[in-house]
Design a protein around this motif. Structure first.
Motif, PDB file in Angstrom:
ATOM      1  N   THR A   1       3.874   0.791   1.290  1.00 40.42           N
ATOM      2  CA  THR A   1       4.600   1.436   2.462  1.00 40.42           C
ATOM      3  C   THR A   1       5.311   0.245   3.508  1.00 40.42           C
ATOM      4  O   THR A   1       6.070   0.525   4.113  1.00 40.42           O
ATOM      5  CB  THR A   1       3.901   2.437   3.260  1.00 40.42           C
ATOM      6  OG1 THR A   1       2.787   1.676   3.973  1.00 40.42           O
ATOM      7  CG2 THR A   1       3.335   3.726   2.539  1.00 40.42           C
ATOM      8  N   LEU A   2       4.774  -0.955   3.163  1.00 48.93           N
ATOM      9  CA  LEU A   2       5.012  -1.877   4.158  1.00 48.93           C
ATOM     10  C   LEU A   2       5.456  -3.077   3.197  1.00 48.93           C
ATOM     11  O   LEU A   2       4.812  -3.715   2.180  1.00 48.93           O
ATOM     12  CB  LEU A   2       3.959  -2.486   5.063  1.00 48.93           C
ATOM     13  CG  LEU A   2       4.398  -3.346   6.079  1.00 48.93           C
ATOM     14  CD1 LEU A   2       5.177  -2.936   7.199  1.00 48.93           C
ATOM     15  CD2 LEU A   2       3.037  -3.819   6.636  1.00 48.93           C
TER      16      LEU A   2
ATOM     17  N   TRP B 196       9.583  -0.514   6.223  1.00 51.94           N
ATOM     18  CA  TRP B 196       8.595   0.599   6.535  1.00 51.94           C
ATOM     19  C   TRP B 196       8.809   1.945   5.919  1.00 51.94           C
ATOM     20  O   TRP B 196      10.148   2.288   6.318  1.00 51.94           O
ATOM     21  CB  TRP B 196       7.818   0.609   7.632  1.00 51.94           C
ATOM     22  CG  TRP B 196       6.708   1.689   7.902  1.00 51.94           C
ATOM     23  CD1 TRP B 196       5.486   1.691   7.592  1.00 51.94           C
ATOM     24  CD2 TRP B 196       7.063   2.880   8.316  1.00 51.94           C
ATOM     25  NE1 TRP B 196       4.918   2.772   7.557  1.00 51.94           N
ATOM     26  CE2 TRP B 196       5.767   3.669   8.309  1.00 51.94           C
ATOM     27  CE3 TRP B 196       8.102   3.644   8.726  1.00 51.94           C
ATOM     28  CZ2 TRP B 196       5.635   5.001   8.639  1.00 51.94           C
ATOM     29  CZ3 TRP B 196       7.850   4.774   9.317  1.00 51.94           C
ATOM     30  CH2 TRP B 196       6.848   5.689   9.203  1.00 51.94           C
TER      31      TRP B 196
END
Length: 446
Positions: free
Chosen positions: A278-279, A337
């Motif tokens: 996710t990042l 993100w």
């Protein structure tokens, strides 16, 4: 090593900021798209007003029509065609045509018809073509965050080609496929592989050589300029697995202007990258030294305007303008993100990209862009800007913003845009202006 898909994928990860453009919204595809073709048809219509400052009564109004056709098959081909056509509604003075002539008056302007072309998927062996909105050539010490359409009357298509033949990786680019403008390449060597054979952990010790030349024959003539740079990179820490990980790198290098004695610079710094599902975070911090007019990142976000007239009191083209000797600190952060995952390019709930450089003699340069997708991704808001020469007379400031809101089953959307511009003049200066656009768009995905 936490990424094992290919040599060049790892290489792009460990060289922070590498990549050829700010990622644009992707072509939506079916869930099993790995074996299927997909296509997108869209039409966007807006009213566009150009507001040149300091020229009373010379604003221009257009109906801007932007059709787009995209066909794609992941890993094979991604082709997007289409360009905005501005049909005059008012202004422009006597003899002004129906279509804004500055958008199509050179061969290079026809490059804007190619919105994107990729062949071969990701690096290491691939071809990419389109607008270079924030292009960095690998190490980034010559070309960093470069925008080939920073001049609002110049619309070229750039091209980037990558290739791998272990232990050598090469990336080459041209800022204008239809004109003689910026061209360059960087060659990266895995030193450990060369000296001791294929290592268990490749790309631990890297040497690279880059060179870039501006022919100055498109987008308005300018003096030719050549820069070169030698870099070394060492991976200090590498942790993680196939799902993500962390890297810490140390880098250093030396560059100059071939044929011009005394024009050189040196750099040393650290870079980090943290990646998860996710990042995606990439950052670097560098100390730089400049001598004899050379500076790192000379081909940067402001270059297409600076090659006509630099920010600051000199009012000269960058190739001729003096650049004080001194030192600087440079920092950059690129943060993406998404709560659902970053697997689909362009789908991000939040993205920030920013670079800043502070010089010992009082100048500060900053550029950046912030984008957010909210309300189930139906609303996208983005703001960006460039500030060059802050702290000095005649600093340059540009800002823009955009909002897109999808409704009626998400196939119809409203769009609003606005910001400031600098238009080149026949006298070799830059005329300030602004733009405002509002309208509707519709698209269909198969």
């Amino acid at each position: 090593m936490f990424v094992r898909r290919s040599w060049a994928v790892v290489l792009l990860l460990l060289l922070p900021g590498a990549g050829w453009a700010e990622d644009s919204p992707p072509l939506p595809t079916p869930p099993d798209s790995s074996s299927r073709w997909a296509n997108l048809l869209s039409l966007e219509t807006t009213t566009l007003t150009l507001l040149p400052q300091r020229v009373v009564g010379r604003d221009e109004g257009f109906l801007q029509v932007a059709p787009k056709l995209v066909v794609a098959r992941p890993g094979v081909l991604h082709l997007g065609l289409g360009a905005p056509v501005r049909l005059r509604m008012w202004g422009g003075g006597e003899g002004a045509g129906l279509v804004r002539k500055e958008d199509w008056d050179t061969l290079s302007d026809w490059g804007q018809v190619v919105r994107i072309l990729t062949v071969g998927g990701d690096a290491p062996n691939s071809l990419w073509m389109g607008a270079l909105e924030s292009y960095t050539l690998l190490s980034g010490h010559l070309v960093r965050r470069y925008n080939n359409r920073g001049n609002p009357d110049y619309h070229p298509a750039g091209v980037v080609v990558t290739g791998l033949m272990a232990p050598v990786y090469v990336e080459a680019f041209a800022s204008d496929v239809l004109g003689a403008r910026l061209m360059g390449a960087e060659v990266v060597l895995d030193a450990q592989h060369l000296l001791f054979g294929r290592p268990r952990n490749p790309l631990q010790y890297l040497l690279s050589l880059s060179a870039v030349h501006d022919w100055g024959k498109a987008g308005g003539n300018s003096e030719p300029m050549t820069l070169a740079h030698l870099d070394g990179t060492v991976i200090l820490v590498r942790r993680g697995n196939t799902e993500g990980g962390f890297e810490l790198q140390a880098m250093g290098g030396w560059g100059g202007r071939p044929g011009e004695g005394g024009a050189w610079g040196a750099v040393a710094g650290l870079g980090v990258e943290a990646v998860s599902s996710t990042l995606d975070l990439r950052a670097r911090l560098e100390a730089r030294l400049q001598r004899g007019g050379f500076r790192q990142g000379a081909f940067g976000p402001d270059y297409e305007l600076a090659r006509i007239q630099v920010a600051g009191p000199s009012a000269l083209p960058q190739a001729d303008a003096p650049f004080p000797e001194g030192s600087s600190a440079y920092g950059e952060v690129i943060l993406s993100w998404d709560a659902e995952g970053l697997g689909v390019l362009g789908k991000r709930h939040f993205r920030l990209t920013m670079g800043a450089e502070a010089f010992s003699w009082g100048r500060v340069d900053v550029d950046g862009r912030l984008e957010a997708q909210v309300f189930h991704r139906n609303l996208t808001v983005a703001v960006g800007g460039v500030a060059m020469g802050m702290g000095q007379p005649a600093a340059r400031y540009l800002a823009s913003g955009e909002a897109r809101w999808r409704f009626l089953g998400e196939w119809l959307y409203a769009v609003g845009q606005g910001g400031t511009l600098l238009f080149p003049t026949a006298e070799g200066t830059l005329r300030p202006g602004a733009f405002v656009a509002v309208g509707l768009g519709v698209d269909h995905v198969r």
